[in-house]
Design a protein around this motif. Structure first.
Motif, PDB file in Angstrom:
ATOM      1  N   LEU A 143     -25.821 -34.967 -61.208  1.00 46.42           N
ATOM      2  CA  LEU A 143     -25.815 -35.053 -59.746  1.00 46.42           C
ATOM      3  C   LEU A 143     -24.938 -36.227 -59.318  1.00 46.42           C
ATOM      4  CD1 LEU A 143     -29.594 -34.425 -59.053  1.00 46.42           C
ATOM      5  CD2 LEU A 143     -27.712 -32.791 -59.012  1.00 46.42           C
ATOM      6  N   PHE A 144     -24.334 -36.109 -58.134  1.00 51.12           N
ATOM      7  CA  PHE A 144     -23.484 -37.188 -57.644  1.00 51.12           C
ATOM      8  C   PHE A 144     -24.377 -38.277 -57.057  1.00 51.12           C
ATOM      9  CE2 PHE A 144     -20.811 -33.282 -56.776  1.00 51.12           C
ATOM     10  CZ  PHE A 144     -20.165 -33.360 -57.991  1.00 51.12           C
ATOM     11  N   PRO A 145     -24.399 -39.451 -57.678  1.00 54.68           N
ATOM     12  CA  PRO A 145     -25.390 -40.447 -57.304  1.00 54.68           C
ATOM     13  C   PRO A 145     -25.193 -41.006 -55.887  1.00 54.68           C
ATOM     14  CG  PRO A 145     -23.870 -41.338 -58.935  1.00 54.68           C
ATOM     15  CD  PRO A 145     -23.547 -39.893 -58.792  1.00 54.68           C
ATOM     16  N   HIS A 146     -23.943 -40.956 -55.394  1.00 60.64           N
ATOM     17  CA  HIS A 146     -23.694 -41.563 -54.085  1.00 60.64           C
ATOM     18  C   HIS A 146     -23.897 -40.595 -52.940  1.00 60.64           C
ATOM     19  CE1 HIS A 146     -20.083 -39.658 -55.529  1.00 60.64           C
ATOM     20  NE2 HIS A 146     -19.628 -39.585 -54.302  1.00 60.64           N
ATOM     21  N   MET A 147     -24.203 -39.341 -53.260  1.00 61.03           N
ATOM     22  CA  MET A 147     -24.411 -38.376 -52.189  1.00 61.03           C
ATOM     23  C   MET A 147     -25.898 -38.056 -52.076  1.00 61.03           C
ATOM     24  SD  MET A 147     -21.459 -35.556 -52.779  1.00 61.03           S
ATOM     25  CE  MET A 147     -19.753 -36.018 -53.036  1.00 61.03           C
TER      26      MET A 147
ATOM     27  N   PHE B  80     -21.732 -29.565 -51.631  1.00 62.69           N
ATOM     28  CA  PHE B  80     -20.412 -29.955 -52.108  1.00 62.69           C
ATOM     29  C   PHE B  80     -19.512 -28.773 -52.493  1.00 62.69           C
ATOM     30  CE2 PHE B  80     -17.389 -31.467 -55.317  1.00 62.69           C
ATOM     31  CZ  PHE B  80     -16.831 -32.545 -54.657  1.00 62.69           C
TER      32      PHE B  80
ATOM     33  N   LYS C  45     -32.566 -35.692 -47.611  1.00 66.09           N
ATOM     34  CA  LYS C  45     -31.851 -36.918 -47.272  1.00 66.09           C
ATOM     35  C   LYS C  45     -31.921 -37.970 -48.367  1.00 66.09           C
ATOM     36  CE  LYS C  45     -30.122 -36.351 -43.227  1.00 66.09           C
ATOM     37  NZ  LYS C  45     -30.721 -35.293 -42.448  1.00 66.09           N
ATOM     38  N   ARG C  46     -32.656 -37.717 -49.426  1.00 66.61           N
ATOM     39  CA  ARG C  46     -32.785 -38.713 -50.487  1.00 66.61           C
ATOM     40  C   ARG C  46     -31.556 -38.731 -51.383  1.00 66.61           C
ATOM     41  NH1 ARG C  46     -38.638 -39.073 -53.135  1.00 66.61           N
ATOM     42  NH2 ARG C  46     -39.887 -39.259 -51.242  1.00 66.61           N
ATOM     43  N   LYS C  47     -31.405 -39.858 -52.090  1.00 65.32           N
ATOM     44  CA  LYS C  47     -30.401 -39.934 -53.136  1.00 65.32           C
ATOM     45  C   LYS C  47     -31.034 -39.440 -54.441  1.00 65.32           C
ATOM     46  CE  LYS C  47     -26.987 -41.831 -50.815  1.00 65.32           C
ATOM     47  NZ  LYS C  47     -26.636 -43.243 -50.735  1.00 65.32           N
ATOM     48  N   PRO C  48     -30.231 -38.882 -55.348  1.00 63.43           N
ATOM     49  CA  PRO C  48     -30.802 -38.350 -56.589  1.00 63.43           C
ATOM     50  C   PRO C  48     -31.675 -39.353 -57.340  1.00 63.43           C
ATOM     51  CG  PRO C  48     -28.529 -37.687 -56.393  1.00 63.43           C
ATOM     52  CD  PRO C  48     -28.801 -38.601 -55.238  1.00 63.43           C
ATOM     53  N   ALA C  49     -31.303 -40.645 -57.288  1.00 61.83           N
ATOM     54  CA  ALA C  49     -32.068 -41.634 -58.048  1.00 61.83           C
ATOM     55  C   ALA C  49     -33.510 -41.743 -57.543  1.00 61.83           C
ATOM     56  CB  ALA C  49     -31.393 -42.998 -57.978  1.00 61.83           C
TER      57      ALA C  49
END
Ligand SMILES: Nc1ncnc2c1ncn2[C@@H]1O[C@H](COP(=O)(O)OP(=O)(O)OP(=O)(O)O)[C@@H](O)[C@H]1O
Ligand SMILES: Nc1ncnc2c1ncn2[C@@H]1O[C@H](COP(=O)(O)OP(=O)(O)OP(=O)(O)O)[C@@H](O)[C@H]1O
Ligand SMILES: NCCCCN
Ligand SMILES: [Mg+2]
Ligand SMILES: [Mg+2]
Lengths: 268, 308, 363, 322, 363
Positions: free
Chosen positions: E91-95, E103, E133-137
């Motif tokens: 997953l793209f961590p910044h999205m 995407f 709305k969360r980030k993957p992390a």
């Protein structure tokens, strides 16, 4: 393969790198070529000669330049090493220290040396050294270099560290590593490219510094830049080119050796 | 690739929370003592009366700032109007430094990327290759560069010979030469931090992007760049900020026909003018400007990062 | 090994919040020494969070955690005699597989040689000896997971936390590793806290299971207990396949409840506390406890039409629409005898059920 | 016995000479260097005083330093060789009576022309400030306020520290116009740009011009009819000198004709001591750069203006560089 | 949807080497359009490698890969109408989660708004709408995996590659996702190439299964085919539980082979090609095809002693030591009827087997 389907690589990037290398090295070809110039001027070619290399070792200024080279390198190595160590510690505190009030001010303090124009720092440092009774000499240069090298070492290290997940330290601590051990065995090796980058930047910044050095150095203590800048007023003489070429060769030799040493080590 | 895609490696990590003050102590000591304290001296100086031919008189005044912002004519007795001279100098420097930074980024990023994707054993070699030229003094490099770029220099000769141009390119003493000089002075400051960041980049992310129909360029822009942003930012700061105050490249390659901030300030301390408070004031204005730029930037970063 | 039951890990009223999101809501758990303890629950219910709090990577927002009686909230991770197999492996990318596995031992003071020796043994155990010199990035997903397992086992911790340690392994290897893990656990007496989403794995391996949902503990008990006496609908539904039918209780006599489900089907099953006449509750019955037939039996028997037969190797699942609406699934073992009972989709059929097979659930 | 700390220009003294001094007196010499008078002044004012015994500033800087109170007075009779000072340098305007200094080297600052590129009359400041079209864009100026503004004043025939508003305004306007013809301001490579052919006219010191001529014979030093700048570097005795005796010994040493001639032979500038001719490289006497033609105008030192006037000149310089 | 069977992905004699390690050895596979195709095999056998070659991330050392008839070796990944659910999610961590899912659509030219809308729908599908709305992390492992799934599904590719897409999900959710995936596959007609290590999952969902081992294709066929007619010992052993017994063939008559196993037990089963009298081969019989009893049956019946009963929810596994040495496992369904058949450890018992239940294997 005619089409580059590898998502990791970009076709133009190799070319760009070569352009980059060309730009970096082209002036050095001039330096090297004219170090063998029999003429006094870099702009006129007077035929091949080794006289300037002889001059480096036996010329009237040889002692001065040799001492300057020793000073420059010892200062650059000590300053870059110390600055890198300080920067590594600071980056750890800032990237891995959680959120706290002193974080932003510390970051500001660390980047301060690059934000203040050099001449200002030079005059200010000199005034300051005087007011606290520091005698100018080798030590004052060293201390000043350590200080202004810190941000150059810091920024690449911080950038690198931000890219490292803390899961790795967690795993290490889970396996009984103390925080110090987790740092030394896990974080530090993972940060290595950043640390090397930071060290190299600090090193070349120290090696190149003229303005601050010129102000804070003690009488008679010269570094290569202060020695070289003086010569330039009379027109850049090929002996400077010869010294530079020798430095280049030295660095090339060192890099080559370290490359083969590491290669040999890898295949072991 | 070991580890999940995105597990916790956030900036808010606090592994070394307890030690943070100890870890910062050396930098506080060294920088506080040898940079912050001297800078404070300069702040004070900027509010003092100038002594003719250098030095200060311990009488507080705003004269230095007044001189910066108000134009009182050649003889200093006209009605004050807004002083454009220094603003122009600042603007010019920012412009030049900005262009130099963009140039460094355009060439430095691909270089850093290329190096970071080399096999394990050769990466360090490339990194050294980038820094080796900097063992030669900046002055010599710049003079040599000037020699190369001259109207009758080797570069023009070569280009003329292969027939790419009909007239020598006039580069020396132009803005382009200044940018080139700055670019050349600071290139590794761009390449190395970016390299250090990309080296840690998880290329599976690029694969995922390509898999989702992103072209390579889009992947670079939307995935790689955000991921290695800390390195790019570090690189840009390390090129832009020192470029702002640089004077060697502008002087030697650009012909020094127009002041840059660096030379202007330098002139206050080392030139005829000998106006220390003004030099200090100009430095402080520069310093606050850079700080404000960085703060705005950091703020935006935080806002972009805090979207939940 | 102990006569008295010692509590290895005691979680007391632990709450964990991320910002205003509550990941764990007042969890209390006592995990016994030498026990094979499993956390089971849907994705995102807080299993990893709980493990991370025990290991010391996440601080406890409220409440306490005790390790062999000592409060460990302030104990740094490296001082906790606890090792973890991380869900995302967290292998050290710059070390070889062997160095990864030997790391914990070295940290505990073993010489590099001893550490390498024992690391080699651990690699044998997870069948990865030939990969000892590789870097983690050169391994497949399952291989990485096994390295993570070996690394956590190597220093013989007192408590081992395993976060889905077998999820990337194929059935064969998973079975083998299950047996191996169980073995290691029995032999070493290490307390295992195991996270899995594989109910069979949980049921096979565990001494006790904690079922969690949305940050709350739903039921804690021995495998059989949980499977056969789910405390609530969530547990019944979550553990294994089950048919959940809405029923109305008509009459309760002698501990037996007579009820009917939608469509008018009558059923008799064991009554439970809290169920009263007239209540509308749920009835849970496992598909494998139902028998498919072309004839109604004496006891409970529901009439319906077969909609689909799904082949699942050892068994065959048959879906039926009961008369009057409700759907039900029956599981028949894939044997000659079982296959004989199968009924083609579209045909009518009876679903027969023993009284003890069904269980009423209050919530 | 003893020590001596000299604050000196870069590359301006042969190392052998210092060795000779040490051999003769037993005084060990430490030398520190500067690249401009102003930098030296700044460094001294920022706290360098008390470190150095002697410095070697140029004429106008001697009077500035004296005015700033940085110079110690040499008492009568203290210098054994004071009598060696050539009469024309014994009472210069910048240090009346040589109270603080002794002559070191002198020369001129003007400009050189590559006569391959321009065959007209070169002995006029018009080449710098009002050049013919063919030289436009081929001119390098020294990046130094003092030299450029002094030369410009000479060109316009106005006094160097003029207080006349019209003259100053005219000077400002003239420079603005002249700048459009200039390629660059450069001191560090003043010689190289001429030798390489980047420019055809370049402001330069006489000694540098002589060296440039060795590399490119067509480079000719100009002595404009309007006049040119002369300078003299002098050894001054600094206040708070830690080794005042050594400083006096050094000054005496530098007043020996043989010793100062060694500097001239090395740096190719003139000296201010009598009786040195026999030690001088004969070539020096015939150097075109040190032998102004009949037509040459008057040579003048850079003047030291008062604070208010200097402020106007600073402003003119700033305007020029923007 | 098509009348003729079109081949979507054709792998021809593909070889993949990493340095001198051969990860794939001359694999040839034709994956049909609209098919649900599963790759099954032990950890490290090359499943991920094969998927990566189809997606275009790994070049093919030798051989070719064709997509709908076109050689795609030189086609860059972003031009292949193929999406992937990565084993490690990627997953793209910044999205945000929503941006991640949108995407691919954006890249295909949808406006940001449309992409977000469809991404929202996909999140509904994987039950993660509230985390958009969360980030993957900030997600749990299973939640991350579901995001990866939604992201790959969103752009409706022609071929979807799924690398263990359900491995981090709990049984309940996995079951639901299985049905959902199967649904999506049927409705969209997308060709699915699915990697799993869960045999039940593979058997339930697939049209065809390829069993791989150590970089080689072992068997390719429909689920039932593979389960009931494993081509060799590896497949028999790998797919599901099985009892593998060494047997000697004594006599072959009318397609029936009479054999004996260690300890002298006699058995009769179907003969297969390549088995001749006197040969020493293996016999495979699934535990669930065996019946535990206290009495011998008419047909094949082996006598032994029960050593252990293991409770596994739907079933109970009974281990026995047969007289004379061989061990065997019997699986009995956990029903009242089944439980009645159970025999205590230590007691003697008979294992009865229909002739059709056992299968002889040549290698
Ligand atoms: N970069 C690499 N260098 C060397 N060997 C590799 C590399 N990547 C994978 N391998 C090896 O190739 C083999 C196949 O790997 P692959 O990832 O395809 O396995 P897999 O079938 O997906 O396994 P798993 O079920 O564990 O994910 C493994 O033995 C692995 O160790
Ligand atoms: N850093 C964080 N910030 C906000 N929420 C988080 C964070 N980490 C986890 N969560 C949330 O906390 C909840 C519990 O997460 P946890 O990782 O413990 O789940 P889990 O039970 O391990 O699930 P899985 O089986 O999918 O791994 C999830 O809903 C997750 O989204
Ligand atoms: N060193 C040369 C003297 C310059 C005088 N301004
Ligand atoms: Mg988890
Ligand atoms: Mg894999």
């Amino acid at each position: 393969m005619s089409v580059n389907t590898d998502v990791k690589t970009y076709t133009g990037f190799r070319a760009m790198t070569l352009v980059c290398m060309f730009i970096l090295y082209a002036p050095l070809i001039v330096v090297t070529a004219y170090s063998f110039n029999a003429s006094e001027s870099i702009t006129t070619w007077g035929g091949w000669s080794l006289r300037w290399y002889v001059d480096v070792f036996s010329g009237p200024e040889s002692a001065k330049f040799q001492q300057a080279a020793v000073n420059s390198f010892s200062i650059a190595i000590i300053a870059a090493t110390t600055a890198t160590a300080i920067a590594t510690a600071a980056a750890t505190a800032i990237v891995r220290g959680g959120k706290y009030r002193l974080r932003t001010p510390s970051l500001g303090l660390i980047t301060l040396p690059i934000m203040v124009p050099e001449i200002v720092l030079a005059v200010a440092t000199l005034i300051f050294f005087n007011s606290i009774g520091f005698t100018r000499g080798y030590m004052t240069i060293l201390v000043a270099h350590i200080a202004f090298c810190i941000p150059f070492a810091y920024l690449p290290i911080q950038a690198r560290m931000q890219g490292i997940e803390d899961t790795f330290e967690h795993a290490a601590m889970d396996l009984y590593a103390t925080k110090a051990q987790a740092f030394r065995r896990i974080l530090f090796p993972l940060m290595m490219p950043g640390i090397i980058s930071g060290f190299l930047l600090a090193f070349i910044v120290s090696l190149d510094d003229f303005i601050i050095t010129n102000f804070v150095k003690g009488a008679g203590v010269e570094t290569l830049p202060t020695a070289i800048f003086g010569s330039v007023k009379q027109g850049l003489k090929p002996n400077i080119m010869a010294i530079s070429t020798m430095l280049l060769s030295l660095s090339v030799v060192m890099v080559t050796i370290s490359y083969f040493v590491s290669k040999w080590d890898n295949t072991k | 690739m070991a580890g999940g895609a995105a597990s916790g490696g956030s900036a808010a990590s606090d592994t070394y929370k307890e030690a943070r003050h100890w870890l910062l102590m050396p930098s506080w000591l060294v920088l506080g003592f040898f940079v912050f304290a001297p800078v404070c001296v300069m702040v004070i100086y900027s509010f003092l009366t100038k002594e003719f031919r250098g030095g200060v008189i311990w009488e507080p005044t705003l004269a230095a700032y007044d001189q910066f912002f108000f134009d009182r004519g050649l003889f200093g007795d006209s009605d004050p109007t807004l002083q454009w001279t220094y603003i122009e100098i600042f603007w010019r420097s920012i412009w030049q430094a900005g262009l130099a930074t963009i140039m460094s980024l355009l060439i430095g990023f691909p270089t850093a990327y290329f190096i970071a994707t080399r096999p394990d054993g050769t990466r360090a070699l490339w990194v050294f290759l980038i820094t080796i030229p900097y063992w030669v003094n900046l002055l010599i490099r710049t003079v040599s560069m000037k020699f190369l770029l001259r109207d009758e220099g080797p570069m023009n000769d070569a280009l003329l010979n292969i027939g790419l141009i009909g007239e020598p390119l006039q580069i020396i003493n132009t803005n382009l030469a200044v940018q080139l000089g700055l670019f050349y002075s600071y290139l590794p400051f761009m390449v190395l931090p970016i390299y250090a960041s990309i080296e840690r980049y998880n290329f599976t992310m690029s694969e995922a992007a390509a898999d989702l129909y992103a072209t390579k360029f889009t992947t670079l822009r939307r995935i790689v760049l955000p991921a290695v942003k800390p390195g790019v930012i570090a690189g840009c700061i390390l090129v832009f900020v020192p470029s702002l105050g640089a004077f060697l490249a502008p002087d030697l390659l650009g012909g020094a026909k127009n002041f840059m901030i660096g030379s202007l300030i330098e002139e206050q301390f080392k030139g005829n003018a000998g106006n220390w408070p003004f030099g200090a004031a100009a430095s402080m204005i520069l310093l606050s400007m850079v700080l404000v730029l960085l703060l705005i930037f950091a703020q935006q970063q935080r806002r972009a990062g805090a979207a939940t | 090994m102990n006569d008295t039951v010692e509590i290895a890990v005691d979680v007391r009223d632990a709450i964990k919040r991320y910002g205003d999101f509550t990941a764990l809501q007042k969890i209390s758990l006592g995990i016994r020494d030498n026990e094979f303890f499993t956390l089971l629950g849907p994705s995102g219910c807080g299993k990893t969070t709980l493990l991370r709090m025990i290991a010391g990577f996440e601080d406890v927002t409220e409440g306490g955690i005790y390790l062999f009686g000592d409060e460990i909230k302030t104990l740094p991770p490296h001082k906790r005699p606890v090792n973890t197999v991380f869900q995302n492996y967290a292998l050290f990318p710059h070390m070889t597989v062997l160095e990864n596995v030997g790391f914990g031992l070295e940290m505990k003071g073993s010489s590099r040689k001893d550490a390498a020796k024992r690391a080699g043994e651990m690699l044998d155990l997870v069948q990865l000896s030939q990969f000892a010199k590789r870097k983690p990035a050169q391994l497949s997903g399952g291989q990485q997971q096994r390295v993570a397992l070996a690394r956590a086992l190597a220093p013989s911790p007192k408590v081992l936390l395993l976060d889905e340690p077998l999820s990337a392994l194929d059935l064969k290897l998973r079975k083998a590793m299950q047996i191996e893990l169980k073995h290691i656990q029995r032999e070493t007496g290490i307390t295992f806290i195991f996270v899995t989403h594989d109910q069979e794995e949980a049921l096979t391996m565990s001494d006790r299971i904690a079922v969690m949902s949305a940050g709350e503990l739903q039921q804690l008990g021995a495998p059989r207990d949980i499977y056969e006496h789910p405390r609530n609908m969530f547990v019944a539904d979550f553990i294994g396949d089950t048919n959940l039918l809405e029923v109305s209780v008509d009459k309760i006599t002698d501990g037996r409840a007579q009820c009917h489900i939608g469509g008018g089907h009558e059923l008799i099953c064991d009554a439970v506390d809290g169920v009263s006449v007239g209540a509308s509750v749920h009835l849970s019955v496992r598909p494998e406890r139902l028998v498919l037939s072309d004839q109604a039996s004496d006891g409970n028997s529901l009439k319906g039409t077969v909609t689909e037969n799904i082949y699942i190797g050892t068994d065959i699942s048959t879906m039926l629409d009961l008369e009057g609406g409700p759907k039900i699934t029956v599981r028949t073992s894939n044997t000659e005898r079982g296959n004989k009972r199968l009924i083609e989709p579209g045909s009518p059929a009876f679903v027969n059920m023993e009284a003890g097979a069904a269980r009423l659930l209050v919530d | 016995e003893g020590e001596l700390v000299i604050y000196h220009w870069f590359e301006y003294i042969p190392a052998e000479l210092l060795e000779k001094f040490t051999a003769e007196t037993g005084i060990t010499v430490t030398m520190d260097t500067f690249d401009s008078n102003e930098a030296m002044l700044a460094s001294l004012k920022a706290g360098g005083m008390g470190t150095y015994d002697v410095a070697v500033p140029t004429d106008y800087m001697v009077s500035i330093m004296a005015g700033e109170g940085l110079l110690d007075t040499i008492a009568d009779g203290e210098l054994a060789n004071k009598g060696n000072i050539a009469p024309e340098w014994a009472d210069p305007s910048f240090d009346p009576g040589r109270a603080h200094s002794i002559p070191y080297q002198w020369g001129s600052t003007s400009f050189a022309v590559n006569t391959d590129d321009y065959d007209g009359d070169i002995n006029t400041t018009d080449l710098l400030f009002n050049p013919p079209a063919e030289l436009s864009g081929k001119i390098n100026m020294l990046d130094s306020q003092g030299e450029v503004l002094a030369m410009a004043s000479i060109h316009m025939g106005i006094p160097q520290c003029s207080t006349d508003r019209d003259e100053l305004q005219a000077l400002n306007d003239m420079l603005q116009e002249a700048k459009t013809h200039w390629a660059s301001f450069n001191s560090d490579t003043a010689r190289e740009v001429l030798v390489s052919g980047d420019v055809s006219v370049g402001m330069i010191f006489d000694g540098f011009s002589a060296k440039a001529r060795e590399d490119r014979a067509s480079i000719t030093y100009a002595f404009p009819t309007q006049g040119y700048v002369v300078w003299m570097d002098s050894v001054v005795l600094l206040n708070d000198a830690p080794n005042r005796d050594s400083a006096i010994a050094f000054m005496d040493f530098m007043l020996e004709p043989e010793n100062i001639a060694a500097v001239s032979n090395y740096a190719r500038y003139g000296l201010g001591v009598t009786g040195a001719e026999e030690y001088l490289d004969p070539e020096l006497a015939t150097l075109p750069e040190s032998n102004p033609p009949e037509t040459a105008g008057e040579g003048s030192f850079i003047a030291v203006c008062d604070e208010q006037t200097q402020a106007v000149y600073d402003q003119i310089w700033t305007n020029l560089k923007n």
